[in-house]
Motif scaffolding. Structure first.
Motif, PDB file in Angstrom:
ATOM      1  N   THR A 357      17.986  47.090   8.066  1.00  0.00           N
ATOM      2  CA  THR A 357      18.462  45.791   8.523  1.00  0.00           C
ATOM      3  C   THR A 357      18.937  45.904   9.961  1.00  0.00           C
ATOM      4  O   THR A 357      19.313  46.981  10.427  1.00  0.00           O
ATOM      5  CB  THR A 357      19.597  45.272   7.628  1.00  0.00           C
ATOM      6  OG1 THR A 357      20.698  46.182   7.708  1.00  0.00           O
ATOM      7  CG2 THR A 357      19.130  45.164   6.180  1.00  0.00           C
ATOM      8  N   ALA A 358      18.939  44.739  10.649  1.00  0.00           N
ATOM      9  CA  ALA A 358      19.398  44.728  12.043  1.00  0.00           C
ATOM     10  C   ALA A 358      20.885  45.039  12.129  1.00  0.00           C
ATOM     11  O   ALA A 358      21.334  45.737  13.042  1.00  0.00           O
ATOM     12  CB  ALA A 358      19.097  43.370  12.668  1.00  0.00           C
ATOM     13  N   ALA A 359      21.666  44.513  11.177  1.00  0.00           N
ATOM     14  CA  ALA A 359      23.112  44.784  11.191  1.00  0.00           C
ATOM     15  C   ALA A 359      23.383  46.262  10.957  1.00  0.00           C
ATOM     16  O   ALA A 359      24.274  46.848  11.573  1.00  0.00           O
ATOM     17  CB  ALA A 359      23.803  43.930  10.126  1.00  0.00           C
ATOM     18  N   GLY A 360      22.624  46.881  10.035  1.00  0.00           N
ATOM     19  CA  GLY A 360      22.814  48.299   9.789  1.00  0.00           C
ATOM     20  C   GLY A 360      22.447  49.153  10.996  1.00  0.00           C
ATOM     21  O   GLY A 360      23.137  50.119  11.313  1.00  0.00           O
ATOM     22  N   ALA A 361      21.357  48.789  11.692  1.00  0.00           N
ATOM     23  CA  ALA A 361      20.974  49.546  12.883  1.00  0.00           C
ATOM     24  C   ALA A 361      22.004  49.390  13.989  1.00  0.00           C
ATOM     25  O   ALA A 361      22.335  50.356  14.699  1.00  0.00           O
ATOM     26  CB  ALA A 361      19.602  49.078  13.357  1.00  0.00           C
ATOM     27  N   GLU A 362      22.521  48.168  14.143  1.00  0.00           N
ATOM     28  CA  GLU A 362      23.544  47.949  15.170  1.00  0.00           C
ATOM     29  C   GLU A 362      24.819  48.722  14.857  1.00  0.00           C
ATOM     30  O   GLU A 362      25.437  49.304  15.751  1.00  0.00           O
ATOM     31  CB  GLU A 362      23.842  46.459  15.273  1.00  0.00           C
ATOM     32  CG  GLU A 362      24.838  46.121  16.376  1.00  0.00           C
ATOM     33  CD  GLU A 362      25.088  44.627  16.472  1.00  0.00           C
ATOM     34  OE1 GLU A 362      25.921  44.225  17.284  1.00  0.00           O
ATOM     35  OE2 GLU A 362      24.420  43.878  15.705  1.00  0.00           O
ATOM     36  N   ALA A 363      25.223  48.733  13.562  1.00  0.00           N
ATOM     37  CA  ALA A 363      26.422  49.479  13.182  1.00  0.00           C
ATOM     38  C   ALA A 363      26.218  50.978  13.380  1.00  0.00           C
ATOM     39  O   ALA A 363      27.131  51.696  13.813  1.00  0.00           O
ATOM     40  CB  ALA A 363      26.782  49.177  11.733  1.00  0.00           C
ATOM     41  N   ALA A 364      25.025  51.478  13.064  1.00  0.00           N
ATOM     42  CA  ALA A 364      24.749  52.897  13.261  1.00  0.00           C
ATOM     43  C   ALA A 364      24.791  53.260  14.747  1.00  0.00           C
ATOM     44  O   ALA A 364      25.290  54.331  15.116  1.00  0.00           O
ATOM     45  CB  ALA A 364      23.383  53.251  12.660  1.00  0.00           C
ATOM     46  N   GLU A 365      24.282  52.375  15.614  1.00  0.00           N
ATOM     47  CA  GLU A 365      24.322  52.635  17.049  1.00  0.00           C
ATOM     48  C   GLU A 365      25.759  52.629  17.559  1.00  0.00           C
ATOM     49  O   GLU A 365      26.137  53.492  18.378  1.00  0.00           O
ATOM     50  CB  GLU A 365      23.494  51.574  17.776  1.00  0.00           C
ATOM     51  CG  GLU A 365      23.513  51.696  19.300  1.00  0.00           C
ATOM     52  CD  GLU A 365      22.916  53.003  19.797  1.00  0.00           C
ATOM     53  OE1 GLU A 365      23.251  53.422  20.921  1.00  0.00           O
ATOM     54  OE2 GLU A 365      22.110  53.612  19.051  1.00  0.00           O
ATOM     55  N   LYS A 366      26.593  51.695  17.099  1.00  0.00           N
ATOM     56  CA  LYS A 366      28.000  51.668  17.506  1.00  0.00           C
ATOM     57  C   LYS A 366      28.725  52.927  17.048  1.00  0.00           C
ATOM     58  O   LYS A 366      29.537  53.506  17.766  1.00  0.00           O
ATOM     59  CB  LYS A 366      28.687  50.434  16.932  1.00  0.00           C
ATOM     60  CG  LYS A 366      28.256  49.135  17.574  1.00  0.00           C
ATOM     61  CD  LYS A 366      29.028  47.964  16.984  1.00  0.00           C
ATOM     62  CE  LYS A 366      28.623  46.656  17.639  1.00  0.00           C
ATOM     63  NZ  LYS A 366      29.358  45.501  17.047  1.00  0.00           N
TER      64      LYS A 366
END
Length: 392
Positions: A357-366
């Protein structure tokens, strides 16, 4: 609608009407300190006790039955003890004795809810295995690591249950809605659009109701721990005086004579700005008084035994806190709710688990950027590098 008109309603609609009156209180839309809110809460609590007695007289629940023998509409009424426990926990604001009595009634209702779930074996083998590995309801692990793991596990399970319940209910409420909203969605509305029969079977409704019971069970274990902690604190609080001492007229006469011979200004004539500057500097000595003016004579006489020969300016606690708040010296937040809430790192860890998911990828990047920044900071600032004044 009067009380007699409400009791003439079918039991599902009567329960739904009671939950409608509790919904703004459970959503914190109404302040609990207002007398009107407490009156509305007391009326709804009395209705819940009446519904509980009606269920007992009708024999809806029995120790000799199983979960499969209960209809969908009968299954909804298993939430009555939980709602009653939450309603009692929000009352009792008249003092220590009233609060302690309300918390004990809440504890009794929550334990009745857990006992009803255990009697009908609502949870499957997976839930039973998970419950057996956790601590007892209301028990708080002594180890900080275990408390953190239990908090993350409970948060993850509640989030998953709310998403499943939101998808299963017909009106699809938001996953962030109050648990009372989920219970209310299982009941017929005021217009009676849904069937009021307690024997009509709806597979989707039954599965959603069981998931709501699982969510309420998870919330109950946390609430019981908070209730036990509050009862422990209240049991150590000093007892409140039943009545104040008799006023001595000689004291009032002495105060009148002192006011006639003192030439300085009266205590209440000073403004807070004349006592404390904008930067927090005290401009002249002053005395901080309690926020209430209804002081007993005993407290007033005790404070005047070693008083100064001249009258000092006064400032109430409310005025002093208002000045401190204006200067930004008061930290807001905290408390048990802040302690139970997951930290930013824990939320990033949970969001990063949503692979694909986009939210999961963004959280992983943060999370990766935060870890990299911390590693770079530790490389540039070695441990003890700033200790230049006290080497050792």
């Amino acid at each position: 609608m009067s009380s007699s008109q409400q009791t003439n309603l079918p039991l599902p609609q009567y329960y739904a009407k009671t939950l409608q009156s509790l919904l703004p209180i459970f959503d914190d839309s109404l302040p609990l300190s207002e007398p009107s809110t407490q009156a509305q809460l007391a009326k709804a609590t009395d209705d819940l006790y009446l519904i509980s007695r009606m269920l007992t007289s009708l024999g809806v629940f029995s120790d000799n039955e199983g979960l499969d023998e209960l209809g969908d509409r009968e299954l909804v009424f298993m939430t009555v003890p939980w709602v009653l426990g939450e309603a009692e926990a929000k009352g009792g604001l008249g003092g220590y004795p009233d609060r302690i009595a309300a918390l004990r009634r809440s504890d009794t209702a929550f334990n009745a809810f857990l006992g009803l779930l255990q009697t009908y074996n609502v949870f499957g083998s997976d839930e039973q295995a998970e419950g057996s590995s956790s601590t007892a309801p209301g028990a708080v692990p002594s180890d900080p690591g275990q408390r953190r793991e239990a908090k993350i596990r409970a948060y993850r399970r509640e989030k998953e249950l709310k998403e499943r319940i939101s998808a299963a209910l017909p009106d699809h409420p938001e996953p962030s809605s109050s648990p009372l909203t989920f219970v209310l969605s299982l009941l017929p509305n005021e217009t009676g659009a849904s069937s009021t029969s307690v024997n009509e079977e709806e597979p989707d409704l039954r599965n959603a109701c069981i998931q709501v019971l699982q969510l309420l069970h998870s919330l109950t274990t946390t609430t019981l721990g908070n209730t036990a902690m509050e009862l422990s604190i209240l049991s150590q609080a000093p007892s409140e005086p039943t009545s104040g001492p008799i006023e001595d007229p000689r004291t009032r006469r002495q105060e009148t004579e002192d006011a006639q011979w003192r030439l300085d200004r009266t205590p209440g004539s000073y403004k807070p700005k004349e006592l404390i500057s904008g930067g927090g500097k005290v401009l002249r000595p002053f005395t901080i008084l309690p926020s209430t003016t209804a002081l007993s004579d005993r407290e007033r006489l005790r404070s005047e035994v070693f008083r100064a020969s001249h009258r000092l300016p006064t400032m109430t606690i409310d005025e002093y806190l208002a000045e401190e708040d204006a200067m930004g010296n008061i930290i807001r937040g905290g408390g048990q709710a802040s302690y139970d809430a997951p930290t930013e790192s824990e939320l990033l860890e949970l969001e990063a688990e949503n692979d694909g998911t986009a939210a999961g990828a963004e959280a992983a990047e943060k999370r990766r950027a935060k870890t990299e920044n911390w590693a770079q900071y530790t490389d540039d600032n070695k441990k003890g590098a700033g200790n230049t004044m006290n080497r050792g």
